[in-house]
Design a protein around this motif. Structure first.
Motif, short mmCIF file in Angstrom:
data_model
loop_
_atom_site.label_atom_id
_atom_site.label_comp_id
_atom_site.label_asym_id
_atom_site.label_seq_id
_atom_site.Cartn_x
_atom_site.Cartn_y
_atom_site.Cartn_z
N SER B 17 0.84 -1.20 0.00
CA SER B 17 0.00 0.00 0.00
C SER B 17 0.87 1.25 0.00
N PRO B 18 0.32 2.39 -0.40
CA PRO B 18 1.10 3.64 -0.38
C PRO B 18 1.17 4.24 1.03
N LEU B 19 2.09 5.18 1.18
CA LEU B 19 2.28 5.83 2.48
C LEU B 19 2.44 7.32 2.29
N SER B 20 1.85 8.07 3.19
CA SER B 20 2.10 9.51 3.22
C SER B 20 2.08 9.98 4.66
N LEU B 21 3.21 10.43 5.16
CA LEU B 21 3.31 10.99 6.50
C LEU B 21 3.63 12.47 6.35
N GLU B 22 2.96 13.28 7.14
CA GLU B 22 3.12 14.72 7.00
C GLU B 22 3.68 15.35 8.27
N CYS B 23 4.48 16.36 8.06
CA CYS B 23 5.10 17.10 9.17
C CYS B 23 5.02 18.58 8.83
N THR B 24 4.57 19.38 9.78
CA THR B 24 4.55 20.83 9.56
C THR B 24 5.16 21.54 10.77
N VAL B 25 5.78 22.66 10.49
CA VAL B 25 6.41 23.47 11.51
C VAL B 25 5.74 24.83 11.54
#
Lengths: 114, 116
Positions: B17-25
């Protein structure tokens, strides 16, 4: 450097005793060092830092010692408490501007026994 | 003050399966951004770092990729997950210009990924 494939060494300390966590760094040009604490399931948190022109720095219950001759860094925790149980990472900084880099050590797991 | 947000906190994904992890500052501009992976009981492995929008450096060859579409957003992706991608993923930021007392990295709270 980053020895990510190794199991973390473990230090067991009785509550109330002093803890000493050691770290050997690799680059004599490193100019700044940091200790991080990582509790289970959380990101590492800054504890204390020291610049390369110092050999000792004290915080609240923690002291960092730097021996540049043998490239050795230590973290001393006074009167260790159960809440000190965590993984501790040292990190060394070198370089300037966009080339600056922080390299983490292997980490040491501190277990505080009652 | 500066804050870093990382989500989701936990994720269970099937192999392939695909993956998308997000990070914001928040609260700063032009940060250096980093993705680390930590296997259980292991140290921190630097995966990617970025010094600006669209600028990605990869530290290790792997099944993952990273993107920085905005100044304070860093995304970790995969098209097809492998079992070996399981781990604890950490995002971190630091100031672009290393100044006294500003050298440290600030880490997010991490994402625990289990590939099944």
């Amino acid at each position: 450097g980053e020895s990510v494939g190794l199991h973390l060494p473990t230090l067991s300390v009785q509550e109330g005793d002093n803890s000493i966590i050691n770290c050997a760094y690799s680059n004599s040009a490193s100019d700044y060092f940091i200790w991080y604490k990582q509790e289970s399931g959380k990101g590492p948190q800054f504890i204390i830092d020291i610049r390369s022109n110092m050999d000792k720095r004290q915080g609240q219950r923690v002291t960092v010692l730097l021996n540049k001759t043998v490239k050795h860094l230590s973290l001393q925790i006074a009167a260790t408490q159960p809440g000190d149980s965590a993984v501790y990472f040292c990190a060394e900084h070198k370089g300037t501007g966009t080339a600056s880099k922080l390299t983490f050590g292997t980490g040491t797991r501190l277990q505080v026994t009652l | 003050s500066q804050t870093i947000h990382q989500w989701p906190a936990t994720l269970v994904q099937p192999v392939g399966s695909p993956l998308s992890l997000e990070c914001t500052v928040e609260g700063t501009s032009n940060p250096n951004l980093y993705w680390y992976r930590q296997a259980a009981g292991r140290g921190l492995q630097l995966l990617f770092y970025s010094v600006g929008i669209g600028q990605i450096s990869s530290e290790v060859p792997q099944n993952l990729s990273a993107s920085r579409p905005q100044d304070r957003q860093f995304i970790l992706s995969s098209k097809k997950l492998l079992l070996s991608d399981s781990g604890f993923y950490l995002c971190a930021w630091s100031r672009l210009v290393w100044q006294r007392a500003n050298y440290g990295y600030t880490f997010g709270s991490g994402t625990r990924l289990t590939v099944v």
